[in-house]
Design an enzyme around this catalytic site. Sequence first.
Site, PDB file in Angstrom:
ATOM      1  N   LYS A  42       1.122  -4.160   8.918  1.00  0.00           N
ATOM      2  CA  LYS A  42       2.305  -3.301   8.983  1.00  0.00           C
ATOM      3  C   LYS A  42       3.529  -4.171   9.267  1.00  0.00           C
ATOM      4  CE  LYS A  42       2.300   0.692  11.181  1.00  0.00           C
ATOM      5  NZ  LYS A  42       2.358   1.696  12.273  1.00  0.00           N
ATOM      6  N   ILE A  51       0.839  -1.199   0.000  1.00  0.00           N
ATOM      7  CA  ILE A  51       0.000   0.000   0.000  1.00  0.00           C
ATOM      8  C   ILE A  51       0.871   1.244   0.000  1.00  0.00           C
ATOM      9  CG2 ILE A  51      -1.752   1.292   1.265  1.00  0.00           C
ATOM     10  CD1 ILE A  51      -2.766  -1.362   2.364  1.00  0.00           C
ATOM     11  N   LYS A  52       1.815   1.315   0.938  1.00  0.00           N
ATOM     12  CA  LYS A  52       2.742   2.440   0.957  1.00  0.00           C
ATOM     13  C   LYS A  52       3.861   2.146   1.954  1.00  0.00           C
ATOM     14  CE  LYS A  52       0.490   5.292   4.514  1.00  0.00           C
ATOM     15  NZ  LYS A  52      -0.047   6.632   4.828  1.00  0.00           N
ATOM     16  N   GLY A  78       5.419   3.464   5.061  1.00  0.00           N
ATOM     17  CA  GLY A  78       5.160   4.381   6.157  1.00  0.00           C
ATOM     18  C   GLY A  78       6.423   4.693   6.933  1.00  0.00           C
ATOM     19  N   HIS A  79       6.380   5.764   7.725  1.00  0.00           N
ATOM     20  CA  HIS A  79       7.573   6.130   8.492  1.00  0.00           C
ATOM     21  C   HIS A  79       7.842   5.175   9.635  1.00  0.00           C
ATOM     22  CE1 HIS A  79       5.114   7.702  11.790  1.00  0.00           C
ATOM     23  NE2 HIS A  79       4.337   8.233  10.878  1.00  0.00           N
ATOM     24  N   SER A  80       6.843   4.371  10.009  1.00  0.00           N
ATOM     25  CA  SER A  80       7.053   3.402  11.084  1.00  0.00           C
ATOM     26  C   SER A  80       6.992   1.963  10.580  1.00  0.00           C
ATOM     27  CB  SER A  80       6.004   3.592  12.180  1.00  0.00           C
ATOM     28  OG  SER A  80       4.698   3.386  11.671  1.00  0.00           O
ATOM     29  N   GLY A  81       6.887   1.776   9.263  1.00  0.00           N
ATOM     30  CA  GLY A  81       6.838   0.432   8.704  1.00  0.00           C
ATOM     31  C   GLY A  81       6.116   0.424   7.369  1.00  0.00           C
ATOM     32  N   LEU A 119       3.241  -0.875   4.776  1.00  0.00           N
ATOM     33  CA  LEU A 119       1.859  -1.332   4.897  1.00  0.00           C
ATOM     34  C   LEU A 119       1.509  -2.195   3.693  1.00  0.00           C
ATOM     35  CD1 LEU A 119       0.127   1.934   6.162  1.00  0.00           C
ATOM     36  CD2 LEU A 119       0.965   0.009   7.509  1.00  0.00           C
ATOM     37  N   ASP A 140       0.933  13.169  14.885  1.00  0.00           N
ATOM     38  CA  ASP A 140       1.061  12.928  13.447  1.00  0.00           C
ATOM     39  C   ASP A 140      -0.284  13.162  12.761  1.00  0.00           C
ATOM     40  OD1 ASP A 140       2.059  10.147  11.303  1.00  0.00           O
ATOM     41  OD2 ASP A 140       2.330  12.319  11.081  1.00  0.00           O
TER      42      ASP A 140
END
Length: 906
Positions: A553, A531-532, A534-537, A539, A655
Amino acid sequence: MEIQISIIVSILLLFQCTSIISGQQPKAVRLSSRTERLALFELRSTLGLRSKDWPRKSDPCSGWNGIKCRNDGRVIEISVSGLRRTRLGRLNPQFSVDSLGKFTHLTTFNASGFSLPGSIPDVFGETLNSLQILDLRGSSVINPIPSLLGNLSNLNQLYLSGNGITGIIPETLGQLSKLSVLDLSQNLITGSIPTSFTSLTNLTSLDLSSNFLAGPIPPSLGTLKSLQLLKLSNNSLSASIPAQLGDLSSLVELDLTTNSLSGSLPMDLRGLRNLKRMMVGDNDLDGTLPGNLFTSLNKLEFVVLARNNLSGPLPDSLWSVPDLRFLDVSYNNLTGILPSTGLSANASARVLNLSNNQFYGNLDSSFASISFIDLSGNYFEGKVADEALPVNSSLTSNCLQNVSSQKSLEDCTFFYKAKGMLFDNFGLPNASQPPTASPSRKKSRKWIFISVGVLGGLCVIALLVLVLVLCLRKRERGVDDQATRSVANSPPVGGTPGPSGVSKDFSEVGEVFTYEQLLRATGDFSESNLIKHGHSGDLFRGVLEGGTIVVIKRVDIRTMKKESYMVELELFGRVSHTRLVPFLGHSLGHDNEKLLVYRYMPNGDLSTSLYRKKRDDDESLQTLDWITRLKVAIGAAEGLSYLHHECNPPLVHRDVQASSILLDDKFEVRLGSLSEICSQEGDTHQSVITRLLRLPQSSDQGSSGSSAAICAYDVYCFGKVLLELVTGKLGISSSNDATTNEWLELTLPYISIYEKELVTKILDSYLLVDDDLLEEVWAMAIVAKSCLNPKPSKRPLMRYVLKALENPLKVVREENTGSARLRTTSSRGSWNASVFGSWRHSSSDITSAPGQNTTREGVGSSLKHLSAIGSQGSGGGDLSASNKKPSSDIFPEPSDLPDIERPRAD
């Protein structure tokens, strides 16, 4: 003797031959049709299936997963559910199954959870006349249902839920006379419910929930005598509930929640003698509940009547339903005294929600055996004994004596006076009672002592306040330093982190998945499911073995902070709210990769849903209408208000941007991006005092710098989200560079409380709004500007932002008055103007519009006084609570507020 031996040997040989024949019989079934063999290999190729599941050298009838054949070697069942594509097949998945037309004896086709993006092919209705089960749940199907499906005269079960199907329901589905299960839920279907459904006499389950159906419920549905489940929830159905539904004597579940149904609850529904679940909440039903409605509904277990306009008492028959386990009648206008007896013997299993009604009287011990009860927002009086109610109970906002957070004396007295009853005055001596006779000299001497004591106390308080002010001003520099500390030093979620190296047990937080389960669900974390980043993992989209679509995630702790996933697990282990993204489980067994599982949000996030292409071959954009944008804003504000004001200590999201506002299939908001959440920095009490005294508070990112862990920072970021909804300018909430700040400086001057038409200069050109809706847009812009105040101490609290968005017209509409000043001599009459005046003040603190004089002539006459009566926004009942809440609920009652001056021309 030899004859006997020969007989025994013959018998043994006969048994051996029989066992060999019976043992080899299943293996002897091989595919007999060359045409079907070629068709299977063609299907294997077009779907891109792996050779592991459909091996080329094996016979399909015995060696291919999901293939079932008759004894004569003809294929009767094909199931690709749970199968996986090859790497090449995942690059371009399509709904290409034309070869199915060659299986003339096929009875079942199951592709649930298997991605088949595209329209349902006509081949199903043209050649598969033997088909009995068609299961395409969660298969990424789009476009309208083909009318040719009505030719499947033998079809028994049709599952099309959880897709992107559009258009109307074809009338030809009424030709499926053998159909027993029809599930079209969770799609984008419009139009009305076809009247041809009256021909589906064998139907036992009809699920049309979570679509965009409109119009009335056809009374002809009452002729479907075999129907056991009827789910029409989460649509836009209108008119009254047909009395003919009471003829569905076999019905077990009736779900009509979240529609626009009106009128009263029909008495004819008492004919539903087998009904176990009655859910008609979140509609516009009114009138009283029929007294004899529940006398014959002895099998009821769940009853949901919440969020309607029902009035009158609860029928006594409802209390005595023997198997009732859940009752929710909250947010109505029900009234009366609750019964002291009548609860059935299994009451210990009950959950009752009677909140936000007009029930009154005393509370006795008849509810003590119930597992949970919510009586908040009513008018109960008297004392509550410890044994009267269960441990899990809510009694806030009543008129009770020994319970905190109750209604005001004025509200309670007014309510009971209107009922012709005397309020108990919270157990204190009633002011209307005559005072005890005493000599006049003693009385006057008594008041002298009281006056001296009061004056002395006021002097002491004034001195303490002065000392406090001096101390706070002295600590200003220290407070600023504290707020600019790195966020990494702030405690996660609700407390200080444990020592490093100490492992925490999260086995009770959601479901525990194996790494292999989630690996299969995502196709080995293939790029097609990404999906994308992310800054924390990262997805990924995934499908669990049961067909549930999820988001997974993937946190690589070699490159990510370990605390990023620990914070989320700790958060979901402590708090729960409908506005937070639903957390399903985790997999923490892998050394380097930690996996978190969330519910899939069909509409993505706000950044991708605000504008999207209508079709891949069409460059035109489809945008969210204003009603939906306001709904999204309110939902996000509810989630942030929960974090700021209902969690202890307050939690800061840190965020807040359009990409962290997730949207489900009905565009209901779920807050995501929760890996940055932490407790608010500093002492909460000090922050309150600082705000009251209007001292400079800790600075946050506001305009620049790193994000500080204070709630005012979330408010600032949310203001940018509101501006995105008003202007349609994408990327504002996710950026803080010089270009964004320059855009803000050019845009904010066009938001003025004194001039509505100015906002049209920055309004999203794709939005079509009339005058009433323009007022709501104007109000949201004013709230956004207040949130963007450069001084954190002057930004509104998130709970005030929520109330303003729920009642947008109250921000801009006021009573017309010729007074030059909004006086505060009457707290009840003017508190609203005082608080809403802060919106105007804080929104005008920033800058004025180019070429506009904020102190021009005539401003005094245009500044209106806010009405005390709630004005309902045009967004509808689901977006505004003003039709059910008095104005005093919009903001808390202020005390000792100063007069608000009108702007005067120089």
